[in-house]
Enzyme design. Structure first.
Site, PDB file in Angstrom:
ATOM      1  N   THR A  31     -17.861   0.402   2.900  1.00 38.15           N
ATOM      2  CA  THR A  31     -17.070   1.102   3.910  1.00 38.15           C
ATOM      3  C   THR A  31     -17.723   2.423   4.284  1.00 38.15           C
ATOM      4  O   THR A  31     -17.805   2.794   5.464  1.00 38.15           O
ATOM      5  CB  THR A  31     -15.643   1.361   3.391  1.00 38.15           C
ATOM      6  N   TRP A  71     -20.834   1.716   6.301  1.00 36.64           N
ATOM      7  CA  TRP A  71     -20.461   1.276   7.649  1.00 36.64           C
ATOM      8  C   TRP A  71     -20.179   2.477   8.546  1.00 36.64           C
ATOM      9  O   TRP A  71     -20.518   2.470   9.728  1.00 36.64           O
ATOM     10  CB  TRP A  71     -19.242   0.370   7.582  1.00 36.64           C
ATOM     11  N   HIS A  72     -19.559   3.517   7.989  1.00 35.48           N
ATOM     12  CA  HIS A  72     -19.186   4.670   8.798  1.00 35.48           C
ATOM     13  C   HIS A  72     -20.375   5.549   9.153  1.00 35.48           C
ATOM     14  O   HIS A  72     -20.374   6.184  10.219  1.00 35.48           O
ATOM     15  CB  HIS A  72     -18.118   5.497   8.074  1.00 35.48           C
ATOM     16  N   GLY A  73     -21.366   5.652   8.274  1.00 32.73           N
ATOM     17  CA  GLY A  73     -22.484   6.516   8.615  1.00 32.73           C
ATOM     18  C   GLY A  73     -23.549   6.554   7.544  1.00 32.73           C
ATOM     19  O   GLY A  73     -23.353   6.083   6.420  1.00 32.73           O
ATOM     20  N   PHE A 116     -19.253   5.398  15.720  1.00 31.77           N
ATOM     21  CA  PHE A 116     -19.408   4.581  14.530  1.00 31.77           C
ATOM     22  C   PHE A 116     -19.750   3.142  14.896  1.00 31.77           C
ATOM     23  O   PHE A 116     -20.008   2.348  14.042  1.00 31.77           O
ATOM     24  CB  PHE A 116     -18.124   4.603  13.687  1.00 31.77           C
TER      25      PHE A 116
END
Length: 482
Positions: free
Chosen positions: A330, A333-335, A482
């Site tokens: 997670t 995935w965001h950065g 994102f």
């Protein structure tokens, strides 16, 4: 182009709805696809070829994965079971061998498909400098959910390229979700109703989301930006907490507002898109918070990562490890910056702590009576702190900000009473934001949306948003990066 822009509200959307309404039912998917491509091109035309190539490749991958798998394979298996009694042992052995080879080929094909999609996403997030292609994280996850479902036999591969492309590129949810599974829109892609009533209902939901974005997120966010301009070293501990709460509210109303607008647009076009938020700040635990926040991303990780790893079925240690994998992914995935890893690990630790409390029988005591107040206070401490890890990409600046929040880093030229002046300017916005975090607003909306006073209020909100956008300009959605 974004939903909260005068160009979209007064030009793109009305023209698109007129053309969409005049189009025969058989051609509506083509119009939806064309309009979505135009919408994407107006946002960032540079990456339109990448989007189309991705859609084309995954369309053929889906066809190959659906060839001999899915419902067809299930039916074939049943027929095989009925006929096997009349076959020789050699014939049965050969058939089983052939079926196993077919399954292996499809497994390799799925691995190649996932590697391709994840590779493209990772390349832009981590290796290719410059702006991130619009919506790539969202449409990549959506595509992978479709491919995995086809491989598992939960969905048949889509034969129509236009229907598949319309599913992936559908402009209401293309840029920032919700992440839609194909089974949720497949019936509507085959046949749907476009009615005046649908436009009316969708428009009402859209206006609520628009007001959340323009009137709450963009205005409450000014307090956070004021703190950034002053400098983290020069704000008091009280202002650091106020600004963190302001950012927490800004992010919520920005993203929840987008999701409501997407759901409203979907209803206008004849689709029912999934709910993405369910009053998360009314939760009493971090675990419950993330069951209510960005729900479609949470269910994606649950269905395709957490459960296949074993979920909570293989003991406490495996559960903790599985949660670690989910939160690491997670965060990634965001950065690509370190602050997202810090954010993910903080939330993982909080959830592990809550599971420990639950195993000791203490968590239920904090979810009723006086304990519920303590739980809410706990949540309103952990979540703003976690959002600071999310918002501040420079780790050194993050350390300073967290240090100011807890008073362990000395301030430099801190203006006495800065938090009082902030409250004087923003108290009513903060109160409005906190009130809108409760179920009250949606209850009032559902009760009065079909009444004359409710319609007048929604019309006022709409034109107030248009006026503010013309006056101050548009602010991009936070999650579009994102």
């Amino acid at each position: 182009m974004v939903f909260s822009s005068v160009e979209f509200l007064l030009y793109f959307l009305p023209i698109f709805l007129i053309l969409y309404g005049l189009t025969p039912e058989k051609m509506k998917n083509a119009v939806l696809l064309s309009g979505s491509l135009i919408f994407y091109a107006l946002g960032d035309v540079r990456y339109l070829p990448l989007l189309m190539v991705s859609v084309l490749i995954n369309y053929f991958l889906g066809l190959r994965l659906g060839n001999g798998t899915g419902a067809k394979q299930t039916r074939a298996g049943k027929e095989t079971g009925q006929r096997q009694k009349s076959k020789t042992k050699e014939e049965i052995t050969y058939r089983n061998y052939a079926e196993q080879r077919l399954r292996n080929r499809h497994k390799l094909l799925l691995m190649a498909a996932i590697s391709f999609n994840v590779g493209v996403l990772a390349a832009f997030k981590y290796f290719i400098k410059g702006s991130l292609p619009l919506g790539i994280s969202f449409y990549t996850f959506q595509i992978m959910s479709y491919l995995i479902d086809v491989y598992r036999g939960e969905q048949e591969g889509e034969n129509s390229f236009v229907r598949f492309a319309a599913y992936v590129i559908m402009f209401p949810q293309l840029v920032s979700g919700p992440i839609v599974r194909y089974e949720e829109v497949r019936p509507a892609l085959n046949k749907r109703r476009f009615t005046v009533r649908g436009i009316e209902e969708g428009l009402k939901v859209f206006v609520v989301g628009l007001a959340a974005k323009v009137l709450l997120a963009d205005t409450i966010g000014l307090l956070w930006r004021d703190a950034e301009m002053v400098g983290y070293e020069s704000i008091s501990t009280q202002l650091a907490w106020l600004a963190a709460i302001a950012y927490s509210l800004m992010l919520y109303f920005d993203f929840c507002g987008y999701s409501l607008m997407a759901i409203g647009l979907g209803r206008m076009l004849g689709f029912e898109l999934p709910v993405n938020f369910q009053t998360p700040y009314m939760a009493t635990t971090v675990r419950d918070f993330y069951r209510r926040w960005h729900m479609t991303l949470g269910r994606w990780f649950t269905k395709y990562i957490y459960i296949p790893l074993g979920g909570n079925r293989k003991g406490v240690f495996r559960t903790v490890c599985n949660l670690l994998v989910v939160w690491l992914l997670t965060a990634v995935w965001h950065g690509s910056t370190t602050n997202f890893l810090i954010w993910g690990m903080l939330l993982w630790l909080a959830i592990v702590f809550e599971r420990l409390m639950e195993s000791m029988g203490l968590l239920p005591l904090l979810e009723k009576g006086p304990g519920k107040v303590i739980s809410h206070l706990y949540l309103w401490v952990v979540i703003p702190v976690s959002w600071m890890c999310f918002a501040i990409s420079d780790v050194q600046q993050l350390q300073i900000y967290l240090g100011r929040m807890f008073g362990v880093v000395p301030g430099i030229m801190v203006s006495r009473g800065d938090w009082i002046r902030a409250l004087q300017g923003y108290w009513w916005l903060l109160l409005a934001g906190l009130a809108a975090c409760t179920p009250m607003v949606m209850k009032l909306f559902k009760r009065f949306k079909d009444t004359l006073p409710g319609g007048i209020i929604l019309a006022i909100l709409f034109w107030l948003c248009v006026w503010r956008l013309q006056k101050t300009g548009q602010n991009p959605f936070l999650y579009r990066d994102f």
